[in-house]
Design an enzyme around this catalytic site. Structure first.
Site, mmCIF file in Angstrom:
data_model
loop_
_atom_site.group_PDB
_atom_site.id
_atom_site.type_symbol
_atom_site.label_atom_id
_atom_site.label_comp_id
_atom_site.label_asym_id
_atom_site.label_seq_id
_atom_site.Cartn_x
_atom_site.Cartn_y
_atom_site.Cartn_z
ATOM 1 N N ARG A 153 33.606 34.684 38.015
ATOM 2 C CA ARG A 153 32.852 33.220 38.188
ATOM 3 C C ARG A 153 33.597 32.407 38.149
ATOM 4 N NH1 ARG A 153 28.281 35.055 33.334
ATOM 5 N NH2 ARG A 153 27.185 36.469 34.744
ATOM 6 N N TYR B 84 25.801 35.095 44.123
ATOM 7 C CA TYR B 84 26.749 36.191 43.503
ATOM 8 C C TYR B 84 27.403 35.755 42.363
ATOM 9 C CZ TYR B 84 30.417 35.216 46.595
ATOM 10 O OH TYR B 84 31.660 34.771 47.350
ATOM 11 N N GLU B 85 27.981 36.999 41.833
ATOM 12 C CA GLU B 85 28.785 36.806 40.266
ATOM 13 C C GLU B 85 27.708 36.143 39.207
ATOM 14 O OE1 GLU B 85 31.153 38.712 39.733
ATOM 15 O OE2 GLU B 85 31.823 39.199 41.646
ATOM 16 N N GLY B 86 26.411 36.235 39.455
ATOM 17 C CA GLY B 86 25.343 35.583 38.378
ATOM 18 C C GLY B 86 24.651 34.258 39.116
ATOM 19 N N GLN C 106 24.076 31.720 35.043
ATOM 20 C CA GLN C 106 25.100 30.779 34.442
ATOM 21 C C GLN C 106 24.237 29.873 33.566
ATOM 22 O OE1 GLN C 106 28.153 31.519 35.472
ATOM 23 N NE2 GLN C 106 27.326 32.942 36.911
#
Lengths: 596, 596
Positions: free
Chosen positions: A297, A438-440, A445
């Site tokens: 992240r 992506y990655e949340g 977040q």
């Protein structure tokens, strides 16, 4: 469409905002002083400017391709990755025990920015390998470490993160991939994973998949997920490659951007079961995955800064070259380069201020990471860990959201030419769009910021940051220059808006979660804006001081001008976000579900 | 990925905001009442939903192509355009004298929105033909009208606008294409034009290029530009097609979006000279071109609304279908459709509110256009013309800028799937990006708003609009419902911010042009935001009244909720824009040119 790494601005942030000389006092980082930073950044710039950046446009046009289970990466990628590995770049931040250089994140983050400016698609491969290394370092057995780490750190092999399944994206509770324990202590893994970045490619000898799966009989939901190493090729006891594992790429996606990075659908176990090795303990997979995720992240946030920087540089170049229309102030007779037009300046300044602000935020966060992990004093570690944890959703969420605006402005500066793919500005716009996902996603977040980072401690960490900002306001007021006073005014208003929202979030998260989460993304945007603006304010104070000492006048004046622009054109947005969050929550969910 | 035309919302705006029954009192529009509007819109919806919308995605994947001077449009386009022409859609707003239906813009604008929602690429062809018709109607000789108008109005032929050259984009003073007078009264045209939408295609028998060029010996700059008709095929005296003219497509562009619409490079006169016919008088070309431009600018604004509507519908559909994660309020046990998550609701509401707000603004502006052109009372014509002229840069600039945000949110709602081209959300994001650029970038619209629409009359037109808004505030306050009061509060603050900025713009445009133009785009965004928010406030008042009468409860409640959301989440942004414009002008241009 060339790229020049902003080494000077990076070193300014590393020296004056992240205070590298304090990082260098941490045991193990003794050599990580400013000189080292400068030497590493210059070498890194040379590599990325010369080797990687020239591949970016062509690899978008002729991206990685798939045929019969085999992915052929874009022209030049394989050779560039070989040079990347040989240069030791994959191991930059990893422990010397496994062949790495053990440098602090404070320096490493700048290198990650450079490679992502050079090519987001290319840089994703090492980015995910970093995540795999982190997970193995934290939770892998000695045997797993011995087998995989050195090869990953050297760049001989690469790593992947296998989380997503068709029905399980943000919601990992829905993961269905299953792992069956075998008598020899290994597992057989069965399932389908999608959106696996560099899930298959030809740039390394082996690919080490880190895979979330459920062991039979595990609890439902996220508490029943385990993490496995599933290598593409099994590894013999002597470290040589053995049989092909039952993990196969069945297709790659046709995407809006980052086209040169293959995004694979991976099928595990269609031919009897893929051999997997448990990482750590059963059912703690999510915990370990979060180690990878947190590293990733932060890195994705840096990707946002990187693509913004690249788009900015390209827009400036075009604005200098393109001649069109007379300036409104009559300062040039006849048509002038469009950089003379106030609105073009506004766009370029917006791009610049966002990029520098987020870089300052990310660099400062990196120093906190280094202290959190390596400082000898436990209290210092704890304080820095708290600060860093608060920063992660901001670095990820805010830097990527701003990159959408910056890359859009990058196209806009080019006018009609920006819409033509050959110009290259559109590629940045397309590439950036994945970063808020992506990655949340940004909402994920924001949930993290609201729940774990704000509501959980009743807003204490948030208020501690506000107190630090207040100190900076005092320094600005004391400095009393027009620029400092202008910034102080906006910073104070933004901090007050932040405190109002923190009170609302901490106070109502339990009692009225819909109201608080309705404002979660605006809260993230407000906070990221404030923290980046705060770092620009600190930068202004440093620049004033160095200017006074006669140091690099042009750079310091530019920093002051950019900081003031940030305050007056970006930081000012916090007020309306506050109103929306605190006073407008009900109208977010007022529309009946069937009325959409 | 289907499309359902929002006929109900369109009719609401046509009936209650644009007040179609007043338009129907204008001589010539007697039949243009609400019933007509409804009948036309329903027929139009049927055509666009059934014939055009299904082509949108496939035509992006397999767009129009070019080979040896010939453009083959995307599969289905030719047949769809034949049906479009046969249905009389090209002639909807054009005079009955030339075969049109002579309907007011108040109705026509909704039809234009529908065809652009169905396919932006497809709808561009009739959009540009509309512009060509306007220019010929206004400035063409009787002979030109007789030769071209009926065929254009019927859709048998299509039209183009040829402004841009490689060195002349926003800056038409730099146009180099030249026209040499011939003894027979025609001209020979020589030059290169780029970015010519539908400059070549196979959907019609002939293409009528309207071309800006300089007659030899004309004054320099924009005062020496003339407008010519240059048909692809010359037209015989009997109206049949004659020889191929010397105007040839040499390539089409590879673009970020609207890929199915061929964007041509046209070469005039490489084989002896293209035959051109002067439109109106020499050296008045820019004036005539502005007639086309103004029509096209309004239509491009509607394109922004159209693509926003399409992206909204697709996002709603996905949010209903996609199941992921538990709601934060625990209202659903287990994972729920993502439309239950507050942040997804916030995104959908943002998309919806922007779209409805801009539709309300555009529809109201259309009624002013109709009155400005056709009302028997000169003063009414004049007042409406002033209002409409003020609206054009807002409809164009604000509706297209908001479409970037809306289509970006559309991708975001889809998460990772949004980044996969097959999903279709990414296409809207790519398509929308041209809208803030062509027919004058947002900065060009903003210059128009600052210069011709605000500074020239000392802010009088702007203040007249503010006075109307204040009246609406009074009605909201009198209504005294919680929703009306919430909206009144935000509307009043936004109007005050607007008045501050108008004072600044009108007061400083001459004395400090750099300062004023540094805030030109923020001023446009503030004003568009305010006017759309004002129309949503008017809509709320109407909806409250009709709700009280028991009319269509679900629709009226949705309108009230959307209006309040608009006020609390979008209208609130005006305050920070005001601060940036009025107090932050200097920092826009403070950075030294060589410091970028």
């Amino acid at each position: 469409m060339s790229y020049i790494a902003p080494v000077k601005d990076m070193l300014f942030a590393i020296e004056h905002l992240a205070q590298i000389e304090q990082v260098a006092q941490i045991p193990g980082f003794e050599d990580a002083n400013l000189d080292t930073a400068q030497a590493v950044l210059e070498e890194c710039a040379k590599f990325n400017e010369g080797v990687v950046a020239p591949l970016n446009w062509e690899s978008d046009k002729n991206p990685s391709s798939f045929q019969a289970g085999v992915v052929t990466t874009a022209a030049g990628f394989k050779d560039a990755f070989r040079q990347y590995a040989e240069g030791g770049w994959q191991g930059l931040q990893h422990p010397a025990d496994f062949g790495g250089q053990g440098l602090p994140k404070t320096i490493g983050a700048a290198c990650i920015e450079m490679s992502n400016s050079a090519s987001l698609s290319f840089a994703l491969c090492p980015l995910l390998t970093d995540g795999a290394i982190e997970a193995l370092l934290t939770a892998g057995s000695d045997a797993l470490k011995a087998t995989y780490l050195e090869k990953l750190v050297s760049g001989q092999w690469t790593g992947t993160m296998n989380l997503t399944e068709p029905q399980a994206g943000s919601d990992l509770a829905l993961v269905r991939t299953r792992a069956e324990p075998q008598p020899d202590g290994t597992y057989k893994v069965f399932g389908t994973k999608i959106f696996i970045t560099y899930g298959e490619h030809d740039m390394a000898e082996n690919i080490v998949h880190l895979v979330l799966a459920r062991v039979q009989g595990a609890p439902e939901g996220v508490k029943g997920i385990s993490l496995f190493v599933v290598p593409k090729f099994l590894v013999n006891a002597d470290g040589t490659l053995g049989a092909r594992n039952d993990a196969h790429c069945v297709s790659i996606e046709h995407k809006l951007g980052i086209k040169a990075s293959p995004t694979a659908v991976l099928q595990f176990g269609d031919h009897g079961g893929a051999v997997g090795y448990l990482v750590g303990e059963e059912n703690r997979g999510l915990e370990y995955m979060f180690i990878m995720m947190n590293a990733a992240r932060y890195a994705v946030g840096v990707q946002g800064i990187a693509i913004a920087e690249r788009a900015y540089q390209q827009a400036v170049q075009y604005a200098r070259d393109r001649v069109q229309s007379r300036p409104v102030d009559g300062s040039v007779a006849g048509s002038a380069a469009i950089i003379h037009h106030p609105d073009v300046r506004r766009m370029l300044m917006t791009m610049r201020a966002y990029t520098e602000g987020c870089r300052a935020m990310a660099t400062t966060a990196a120093a906190a990471y280094d202290a959190a992990h390596h400082h000898p004093d436990a209290q210092v570690r704890k304080d820095n860990a708290t600060f860093y944890e608060f920063m992660v959703p901001l670095v990820k969420g805010y830097s990527t959201e701003m990159s959408l605006e910056v890359t859009s402005l990058g196209v806009q500066v080019h006018g009609g030419m920006g819409f033509i793919e050959e110009t290259g500005a559109a590629q940045h716009y397309r590439d950036a769009k994945i970063l808020t996902i992506y990655e949340g996603t940004t909402a994920i977040q924001a949930n993290d910021l609201v729940g774990r980072k704000t509501a959980r401690d009743g807003g204490q960490s948030a208020r501690a940051i506000a107190a630090q900002i207040e100190k900076t306001e005092g320094e600005l007021t004391a400095s009393a220059t027009p620029a400092a006073l202008a910034v102080a005014k906006r910073l104070q208003a933004a901090r007050q808006a932040f405190l109002d929202v923190v009170g609302f979030v901490a106070g109502s998260a339990k009692a009225d979660p819909n109201a608080v989460y309705a404002g979660s993304v605006p809260y993230l945007m407000l906070t990221g804006n404030l923290v980046a603006g705060w770092q620009m304010a600190r930068a202004l104070l440093v620049a004033q001081e160095l200017l006074h000492k006669g140091q690099d006048e042009a750079f310091m004046r530019a920093k002051i001008a950019t900081a003031q622009f940030y305050a007056e054109h970006i930081l000012v947005k916090t007020g309306s976000l506050r109103d929306s969050i605190v006073e407008g929550a009900a109208s977010v969910t007022a529309l009946a579900l069937d009325a959409f």
